[in-house]
Design an enzyme around this catalytic site. Structure first.
Site, PDB file in Angstrom:
ATOM      1  N   ASP A  27       0.799  -1.245   0.000  1.00 34.79           N
ATOM      2  CA  ASP A  27       0.000   0.000   0.000  1.00 34.79           C
ATOM      3  C   ASP A  27       0.827   1.289   0.000  1.00 34.79           C
ATOM      4  O   ASP A  27       0.465   2.264   0.681  1.00 34.79           O
ATOM      5  CB  ASP A  27      -0.947   0.016   1.204  1.00 34.79           C
ATOM      6  CG  ASP A  27      -1.933  -1.142   1.194  1.00 34.79           C
ATOM      7  OD1 ASP A  27      -1.912  -1.931   0.242  1.00 34.79           O
ATOM      8  OD2 ASP A  27      -2.719  -1.252   2.155  1.00 34.79           O
ATOM      9  N   LYS A 132      -6.639  -4.889  -2.963  1.00 34.18           N
ATOM     10  CA  LYS A 132      -7.275  -5.495  -1.787  1.00 34.18           C
ATOM     11  C   LYS A 132      -8.274  -4.518  -1.166  1.00 34.18           C
ATOM     12  O   LYS A 132      -7.999  -3.325  -1.051  1.00 34.18           O
ATOM     13  CB  LYS A 132      -6.202  -5.909  -0.765  1.00 34.18           C
ATOM     14  CG  LYS A 132      -5.375  -4.772  -0.182  1.00 34.18           C
ATOM     15  CD  LYS A 132      -4.265  -5.333   0.683  1.00 34.18           C
ATOM     16  CE  LYS A 132      -3.461  -4.321   1.429  1.00 34.18           C
ATOM     17  NZ  LYS A 132      -4.186  -3.489   2.391  1.00 34.18           N
ATOM     18  N   VAL A 160       3.198   0.265   4.217  1.00 34.04           N
ATOM     19  CA  VAL A 160       2.504   1.057   5.240  1.00 34.04           C
ATOM     20  C   VAL A 160       1.075   0.548   5.425  1.00 34.04           C
ATOM     21  O   VAL A 160       0.498  -0.010   4.512  1.00 34.04           O
ATOM     22  CB  VAL A 160       2.492   2.548   4.845  1.00 34.04           C
ATOM     23  CG1 VAL A 160       3.904   3.088   4.755  1.00 34.04           C
ATOM     24  CG2 VAL A 160       1.744   2.804   3.541  1.00 34.04           C
ATOM     25  N   THR A 161       0.531   0.811   6.643  1.00 38.16           N
ATOM     26  CA  THR A 161       1.253   1.286   7.809  1.00 38.16           C
ATOM     27  C   THR A 161       1.606   0.096   8.689  1.00 38.16           C
ATOM     28  O   THR A 161       0.930  -0.939   8.649  1.00 38.16           O
ATOM     29  CB  THR A 161       0.406   2.299   8.631  1.00 38.16           C
ATOM     30  OG1 THR A 161      -0.766   1.641   9.134  1.00 38.16           O
ATOM     31  CG2 THR A 161       0.034   3.495   7.817  1.00 38.16           C
ATOM     32  N   CYS A 165      -1.959  -2.295   7.985  1.00 37.26           N
ATOM     33  CA  CYS A 165      -1.924  -3.260   6.885  1.00 37.26           C
ATOM     34  C   CYS A 165      -0.702  -4.174   6.927  1.00 37.26           C
ATOM     35  O   CYS A 165      -0.781  -5.334   6.508  1.00 37.26           O
ATOM     36  CB  CYS A 165      -2.041  -2.536   5.557  1.00 37.26           C
ATOM     37  SG  CYS A 165      -3.675  -1.794   5.330  1.00 37.26           S
TER      38      CYS A 165
HETATM   39  N1  TIU Z   1      -2.534   0.363   4.366  1.00 35.33           N
HETATM   40  C1  TIU Z   1      -2.996   0.684   5.568  1.00 35.33           C
HETATM   41  O1  TIU Z   1      -2.342   0.538   6.580  1.00 35.33           O
HETATM   42  N2  TIU Z   1      -4.264   1.268   5.627  1.00 35.33           N
HETATM   43  C2  TIU Z   1      -4.661   2.158   6.586  1.00 35.33           C
HETATM   44  O2  TIU Z   1      -5.772   2.658   6.562  1.00 35.33           O
HETATM   45  N3  TIU Z   1      -3.722   2.476   7.523  1.00 35.33           N
HETATM   46  C3  TIU Z   1      -3.819   3.439   8.481  1.00 35.33           C
HETATM   47  O3  TIU Z   1      -2.953   3.485   9.339  1.00 35.33           O
HETATM   48  N4  TIU Z   1      -4.821   4.295   8.461  1.00 35.33           N
END
Ligand code: TIU
Length: 230
Positions: A27, A132, A160-161, A165
């Protein structure tokens, strides 16, 4: 045939085998990293994530040079939001929500500019991109099938994060039998304390759901795999 390298990870060394290890980049999307995206709409300081880009670019380059399978993921939804549960859509009280217009198009909607991966880490031909709808990369995606097709048993997990995720995906992968090494300087959180504790949680209790190491040891290990495989 055994082309292996031992990584000095925590809580202990992890052996990776060429051809059985994939790099997963989670992500690294404009909506999470750039001002005006979903991350900032949730009240987050996006600068915290940008420091991940240079070391992750170096790791991706090393993985490519080693001939390693590289998989990118993107969190997001269909334009009609049919794959976004109301519980996710209505969560909290952000100034902007999934599907609302943002600086980079509709927030976290597939096909929009903000949904795609930042230029510095853009996938190249032949790399897998997994879209996803959830936090974990296995939920409602073909990731398991892709890993099976390639005979993958170990994952280098980045992106991230860290506590959302990255954790969800690592926990899903661990339960499915994959060895997961989370690369500490290639994962990022909006919250420094979550970054620190998030990494601690993975490697606690003898590596309860994974290993942790940074690029200072992982990149040389991949270079060793490259040399060995040649
Ligand atoms: N990719 C991911 O971690 N999605 C989130 O929404 N993370 C947050 O920390 N908001």
């Amino acid at each position: 045939m055994s082309r292996t390298v031992s990584i000095p990870a925590e809580p202990g060394p992890l052996t990776l085998e060429a051809g059985k290890t994939a790099l997963v980049v989670i992500d690294m999307q404009r909506d999470f990293l750039l001002p005006g995206g979903f991350g900032e709409s949730l009240g987050n300081d996006v600068d915290q994530l940008l420091k991940v880009v240079p070391p992750l670019a170096a790791l991706i380059a090393a993985a490519r040079a080693a001939g390693m399978l590289v998989i990118h993921t993107r969190e997001g939804h269909e334009p009609d939001l049919s794959d976004c549960p109301p519980a996710k859509l209505n969560r909290g009280a952000p100034s902007k929500r999934i599907g609302d217009p943002g600086r980079y198009g509709r927030i976290l909607i597939r096909g929009e500019y903000g949904h795609d991966i930042v230029d510095e880490l853009a996938p190249i031909d032949g790399e897998v991109v997994i879209d996803k709808p959830g936090k974990g990369a296995f939920y409602a995606t073909p990731l398991q099938d892709v890993l099976d097709e390639h005979g993958i048993t170990s994952l280098l997990v980045t992106g991230v994060t860290t506590e959302v995720c990255v954790h969800t995906t690592t926990r899903e992968a661990n339960d499915r039998g994959y060895e997961c090494l989370v690369v500490s300087d290639c994962v990022g959180s909006y919250f420094p304390e979550f970054q620190r504790v998030g990494l601690e949680m993975i490697k606690a209790q003898g590596g309860i759901f994974g290993w942790v190491a940074d690029t200072s040891v992982v990149i040389p290990a991949l270079q060793q795999l490259t040399v060995t495989a040649a």
